[in-house]
Design a protein around this motif. Structure first.
Motif, PDB file in Angstrom:
ATOM      1  N   LEU A 331       0.814  -1.223   0.000  1.00 14.99           N
ATOM      2  CA  LEU A 331       0.000   0.000   0.000  1.00 14.99           C
ATOM      3  C   LEU A 331       0.841   1.264   0.000  1.00 14.99           C
ATOM      4  O   LEU A 331       0.313   2.353  -0.237  1.00 14.99           O
ATOM      5  CB  LEU A 331      -0.930  -0.015   1.213  1.00 14.99           C
ATOM      6  N   ARG A 332       2.137   1.151   0.289  1.00 15.65           N
ATOM      7  CA  ARG A 332       3.071   2.278   0.193  1.00 15.65           C
ATOM      8  C   ARG A 332       2.603   3.506   0.977  1.00 15.65           C
ATOM      9  O   ARG A 332       2.533   4.625   0.445  1.00 15.65           O
ATOM     10  CB  ARG A 332       3.305   2.650  -1.270  1.00 15.65           C
ATOM     11  N   GLY A 333       2.246   3.273   2.205  1.00 12.75           N
ATOM     12  CA  GLY A 333       1.891   4.382   3.082  1.00 12.75           C
ATOM     13  C   GLY A 333       0.444   4.808   3.028  1.00 12.75           C
ATOM     14  O   GLY A 333       0.031   5.656   3.831  1.00 12.75           O
ATOM     15  N   GLN A 334      -0.359   4.273   2.107  1.00  9.75           N
ATOM     16  CA  GLN A 334      -1.775   4.627   2.053  1.00  9.75           C
ATOM     17  C   GLN A 334      -2.512   3.970   3.218  1.00  9.75           C
ATOM     18  O   GLN A 334      -2.321   2.791   3.499  1.00  9.75           O
ATOM     19  CB  GLN A 334      -2.399   4.171   0.727  1.00  9.75           C
ATOM     20  N   GLN A 335      -3.350   4.742   3.871  1.00  6.23           N
ATOM     21  CA  GLN A 335      -4.056   4.251   5.047  1.00  6.23           C
ATOM     22  C   GLN A 335      -5.258   3.410   4.629  1.00  6.23           C
ATOM     23  O   GLN A 335      -6.146   3.885   3.936  1.00  6.23           O
ATOM     24  CB  GLN A 335      -4.518   5.426   5.922  1.00  6.23           C
ATOM     25  N   ILE A 352      -5.399  -4.581  -8.082  1.00  5.44           N
ATOM     26  CA  ILE A 352      -4.300  -5.392  -7.570  1.00  5.44           C
ATOM     27  C   ILE A 352      -3.177  -4.451  -7.146  1.00  5.44           C
ATOM     28  O   ILE A 352      -2.536  -3.811  -7.987  1.00  5.44           O
ATOM     29  CB  ILE A 352      -3.806  -6.385  -8.630  1.00  5.44           C
ATOM     30  N   ALA A 353      -2.953  -4.353  -5.833  1.00  2.00           N
ATOM     31  CA  ALA A 353      -1.881  -3.498  -5.330  1.00  2.00           C
ATOM     32  C   ALA A 353      -0.543  -4.216  -5.346  1.00  2.00           C
ATOM     33  O   ALA A 353       0.509  -3.575  -5.486  1.00  2.00           O
ATOM     34  CB  ALA A 353      -2.205  -3.025  -3.912  1.00  2.00           C
ATOM     35  N   ALA A 354      -0.557  -5.533  -5.187  1.00  4.20           N
ATOM     36  CA  ALA A 354       0.680  -6.321  -5.207  1.00  4.20           C
ATOM     37  C   ALA A 354       0.312  -7.780  -5.407  1.00  4.20           C
ATOM     38  O   ALA A 354      -0.828  -8.197  -5.172  1.00  4.20           O
ATOM     39  CB  ALA A 354       1.471  -6.138  -3.912  1.00  4.20           C
ATOM     40  N   LYS A 355       1.280  -8.561  -5.848  1.00  2.00           N
ATOM     41  CA  LYS A 355       1.089  -9.990  -6.009  1.00  2.00           C
ATOM     42  C   LYS A 355       2.409 -10.689  -5.729  1.00  2.00           C
ATOM     43  O   LYS A 355       3.480 -10.081  -5.752  1.00  2.00           O
ATOM     44  CB  LYS A 355       0.602 -10.326  -7.428  1.00  2.00           C
ATOM     45  N   GLY A 356       2.337 -11.969  -5.449  1.00  2.00           N
ATOM     46  CA  GLY A 356       3.540 -12.730  -5.155  1.00  2.00           C
ATOM     47  C   GLY A 356       3.189 -14.157  -4.801  1.00  2.00           C
ATOM     48  O   GLY A 356       2.051 -14.605  -4.976  1.00  2.00           O
ATOM     49  N   LEU A 357       4.180 -14.883  -4.291  1.00  2.00           N
ATOM     50  CA  LEU A 357       3.987 -16.275  -3.909  1.00  2.00           C
ATOM     51  C   LEU A 357       3.985 -16.387  -2.394  1.00  2.00           C
ATOM     52  O   LEU A 357       4.979 -16.076  -1.737  1.00  2.00           O
ATOM     53  CB  LEU A 357       5.092 -17.158  -4.500  1.00  2.00           C
ATOM     54  N   ALA A 358       2.859 -16.830  -1.849  1.00  2.00           N
ATOM     55  CA  ALA A 358       2.775 -17.066  -0.408  1.00  2.00           C
ATOM     56  C   ALA A 358       3.449 -18.378  -0.052  1.00  2.00           C
ATOM     57  O   ALA A 358       4.005 -18.522   1.034  1.00  2.00           O
ATOM     58  CB  ALA A 358       1.313 -17.086   0.032  1.00  2.00           C
ATOM     59  N   ASP A 359       3.412 -19.338  -0.952  1.00  2.00           N
ATOM     60  CA  ASP A 359       4.046 -20.636  -0.761  1.00  2.00           C
ATOM     61  C   ASP A 359       4.831 -20.938  -2.024  1.00  2.00           C
ATOM     62  O   ASP A 359       4.292 -21.460  -2.996  1.00  2.00           O
ATOM     63  CB  ASP A 359       2.988 -21.711  -0.485  1.00  2.00           C
ATOM     64  N   LEU A 367      -2.710 -12.198  -3.733  1.00  2.00           N
ATOM     65  CA  LEU A 367      -2.916 -10.838  -4.219  1.00  2.00           C
ATOM     66  C   LEU A 367      -3.225  -9.948  -3.027  1.00  2.00           C
ATOM     67  O   LEU A 367      -3.899 -10.369  -2.083  1.00  2.00           O
ATOM     68  CB  LEU A 367      -4.092 -10.773  -5.198  1.00  2.00           C
ATOM     69  N   VAL A 368      -2.738  -8.717  -3.071  1.00  2.00           N
ATOM     70  CA  VAL A 368      -3.190  -7.673  -2.162  1.00  2.00           C
ATOM     71  C   VAL A 368      -4.133  -6.795  -2.977  1.00  2.00           C
ATOM     72  O   VAL A 368      -3.703  -6.131  -3.927  1.00  2.00           O
ATOM     73  CB  VAL A 368      -2.029  -6.859  -1.592  1.00  2.00           C
ATOM     74  N   GLY A 393      -2.273  -3.378 -10.743  1.00  2.00           N
ATOM     75  CA  GLY A 393      -3.066  -2.245 -11.200  1.00  2.00           C
ATOM     76  C   GLY A 393      -4.355  -2.650 -11.873  1.00  2.00           C
ATOM     77  O   GLY A 393      -5.274  -1.835 -12.008  1.00  2.00           O
ATOM     78  N   GLY A 394      -4.441  -3.921 -12.320  1.00  2.00           N
ATOM     79  CA  GLY A 394      -5.663  -4.409 -12.945  1.00  2.00           C
ATOM     80  C   GLY A 394      -6.801  -4.545 -11.939  1.00  2.00           C
ATOM     81  O   GLY A 394      -6.590  -4.558 -10.724  1.00  2.00           O
ATOM     82  N   ILE A 395      -8.016  -4.662 -12.453  1.00  2.00           N
ATOM     83  CA  ILE A 395      -9.211  -4.757 -11.618  1.00  2.00           C
ATOM     84  C   ILE A 395      -9.658  -6.210 -11.559  1.00  2.00           C
ATOM     85  O   ILE A 395      -9.836  -6.856 -12.604  1.00  2.00           O
ATOM     86  CB  ILE A 395     -10.355  -3.881 -12.157  1.00  2.00           C
TER      87      ILE A 395
END
Length: 651
Positions: A331-335, A352-359, A367-368, A393-395
């Motif tokens: 979120l880069r500082g966004q509340q 989509i604010a961020a994505k990655g591998l949890a496992d 996804l965040v 950035g996608g919806i």
């Protein structure tokens, strides 16, 4: 300069070298291999020397599992190895390529660039060739190796190669493997993919069977030995500082594991370690911290009662803390108020604010999602979900289980004599004065087509479906089953900033047609409200909307008009590239041809059907992707489509 006791001179030995410059360990590899083979022939009694774990009765490395780590002390460098045994037939045809693509993804190097696979003799391994060599393999091994203070190793590739050489000696066979270094976490680590074939991996060969003891303990102790050789043993100061940090950790620590090992019926007696006063002090401090967390209860000064679910609670709390740190970073500082639901109770829509591998070991992503409800949501994806198809950035929209959909309630309310007729629905909407009623009917038709493929409804003729009496209960069960697999739909690959002036039917246009009351006045919801106003201004410029005082009236069939304009432009481009004639489809017209590829447009994803002389662009659905390169046909009704797969009977 006066020296400080808390900042002593630290000598970091490099990897041991021979006079000729090669690793010293290579000199004794053949001799050690011969020794292990003779011990194995003598009955593999050495594997019982450990005592704490029963010896393996099968598999390679069972002797080495008993010998490894005998010389390690408490000051040895710690290494964590996560391993996974993958049966390739069960994992699926694309399991290997998907995993290799994940570990070599963007953003994993020190500079945030794409990862580069390497092997025993090369810094640029050919992953396609590695996958091709392993096509006939029964299974595959996947490891994540994380060395304590691995940032100080500097040469992770050299460490990985030496580690795999020692593994080859322990297993008494050559190993075919590739690896990728990851620097995108606090502690750099290595991903290693090992083929499940012994010998050189060519020809018939044998399946590589690794003893359970070696997988569980031998590999880790070998890696710890090597890390201690390269970095030197941990100093007393390092050990003490590490344990002091663990006292306040909100996660499962080595101190907690020590307490659990020494507990009898969840009761800890500190007087059992009278000669280790520093250790006892640390355990007492950790127990006081657990007491504050309501996971331990003091009986007296030396006796404590642990909570029965202490281990599971601490593990869960540690995972939750990791997730919150990931969300705050995204979120880069966004509340935002962060929502961590194991199973969302309602749909989540947002960017989509961020994505990655949890496992990373099981290729399970996350996804965040910055939701239009003003909250940030952590969404776990199903195993094998393609992160590349979900751009930042996608919806997206996630589906929740066990809830009725409004579209299903509408269908049930319109059914007469067990039949749903799209023409009757269209008349009803026009009588009610609904905006863009044809688009609304198209959405209901798409839902019915999806349910038809699942066997819930039956299509009688075009525009007429037979709906069962228990329609709502069956659709709920259908959605719950799919939600258990994890459903997430990409509504638009474009961020809302790019949608404002896009030529096509955007997600913002669909929002204008619906109810905007669910848009929060804060967070991403407020950003969507601003983008909607800018989009209305753009539509006025294009002559697709009209201002009437403070109101903006949209043109009839706005979404269809925007979609047709974009399809016409895309058709010209493809026509110029292929030389085929673009054939725009009319309402209810059938398109036939070979499915060549899909095209991602602002209005959605479309399939290109080639009939030999020309081509048509048809709304894409996941079911058609299995028919790439095959003859298919489709009937288009507005934005909905009915796909007919396989050979059709006719004149």
């Amino acid at each position: 300069m006066a020296s400080r006791d808390d900042d002593p001179l630290r000598i970091k030995p490099g990897a041991p070298k021979r006079p000729d410059g090669s690793q010293s360990g290579q000199r004794t590899q053949r001799f050690v291999s011969q020794v292990l083979k003779q011990v194995s022939k003598a009955g593999a009694k050495a594997s019982r020397a450990r005592g704490a774990h029963p010896a393996s009765s099968f598999g390679r490395g069972r002797v080495a599992a008993g010998l490894a780590g005998n010389g390690l002390g408490a000051d040895a460098r710690r290494v964590v190895i996560k391993s996974r045994y993958v049966v390739l037939k069960k994992a699926g045809a694309h399991s290997v390529s998907t995993h290799l693509r994940y570990i070599e993804r963007d953003g994993v190097t020190r500079d945030g660039e794409r990862g580069q696979a390497y092997g025993p003799e090369t810094d640029t391994a050919d992953l396609k060739a590695f996958e091709e060599r392993g096509k006939g393999d029964r299974h595959q091994f996947r490891f994540i190796v994380s060395v304590e203070d691995s940032a100080e190793l500097e040469d992770l590739r050299g460490y990985t190669r030496e580690f795999m050489r020692r593994m080859a000696t322990d297993l008494e066979t050559r190993l075919d493997w590739v690896a990728v270094d990851h620097w995108d976490t606090d502690n750099p680590h290595m991903h290693i993919v090992l083929r499940g074939r012994a010998g050189d991996g060519r020809g018939k060969g044998q399946d590589l069977v690794i003893a359970p003891d070696y997988m569980a303990h031998g590999m880790r102790t070998r890696a710890s030995e090597l890390a201690t050789e390269w970095l030197g043993p941990r100093s007393e100061l390092e050990i003490r500082q590490g344990l002091l940090r663990e006292v306040e950790e909100v996660r499962l620590t080595s101190l907690d594991r020590a307490l659990l090992r020494h507990a009898t019926l969840d009761r800890v007696d500190l007087t059992r370690q009278p000669n280790d006063r520093p250790r006892q002090t640390l355990l007492r401090a950790r127990l006081q911290r657990l007491e504050a967390m309501e996971l331990a209860m003091r009986i007296d000064a030396n006796h404590w009662q642990l909570s029965p679910n202490m281990q599971q609670t601490l593990t869960t709390m540690g995972e939750r803390g990791d997730i919150l740190r990931t969300m705050h970073k995204a979120l880069r500082g966004q509340q935002r108020e962060c929502v961590l639901e194991s199973e969302p109770t309602r749909p989540v829509i947002g960017r989509i604010a961020a994505k990655g591998l949890a496992d990373e070991l099981n290729d399970r992503g996350y996804l965040v999602v910055d939701g239009i409800d003003g909250h940030a949501h952590y969404v776990r994806l199903p195993v094998g979900a393609d992160l590349a198809a979900l751009p930042v950035g996608g919806i997206v929209e996630t589906k929740s289980a066990g809830r009725e959909r409004s579209v299903d309630r509408n269908i049930a309310g319109i059914v007469r004599d067990g039949l749903y007729r799209s023409a009757d629905h269209l008349v009803q909407l026009r009588q009610q004065g609904a905006a863009d009623s044809q688009t609304t009917v198209d959405a209901h038709v798409r839902r019915l087509e999806a349910l038809r493929r699942s066997g819930i409804v039956e299509r009688m003729v075009d525009g007429v479906w037979r709906v069962p009496p228990d329609f709502l209960s069956r659709t709920q069960a259908h959605d719950a089953q799919r939600a258990a697999e994890g459903i997430i739909e990409l509504r638009s690959p474009l961020p809302i900033e790019q949608q404002v002036r896009a030529q096509g039917a955007t997600w913002l246009d669909h929002q204008m047609m619906g109810n905007t009351r669910n848009l929060s006045p804060q967070g991403f919801g407020a950003q969507v409200r601003g983008a909607l106003q800018d989009r209305r201004d753009f539509l006025v410029e294009q002559g697709l909307a009209e201002r009437r005082g403070s109101r903006v009236v949209l043109a009839r069939n706005l979404l269809a008009t925007l979609r047709d304009r974009e399809l016409a432009e895309a058709g010209k481009v493809i026509q110029h590239q292929t030389g085929l004639l673009h054939r725009p489809l009319r309402e209810g017209e059938r398109a036939n041809g070979i499915y060549r590829r899909s095209v991602q447009l602002v209005s959605g994803r479309f399939a290109m059907l080639d009939d030999g002389m020309g081509f048509s662009l048809v709304p894409w659905r996941p079911v058609v992707e299995q028919r790439l390169g095959q003859q298919v046909s489709a009937i288009v009704r507005g934005s909905s489509v009915t796909w007919e797969l396989g050979r059709q009977r006719g004149r």
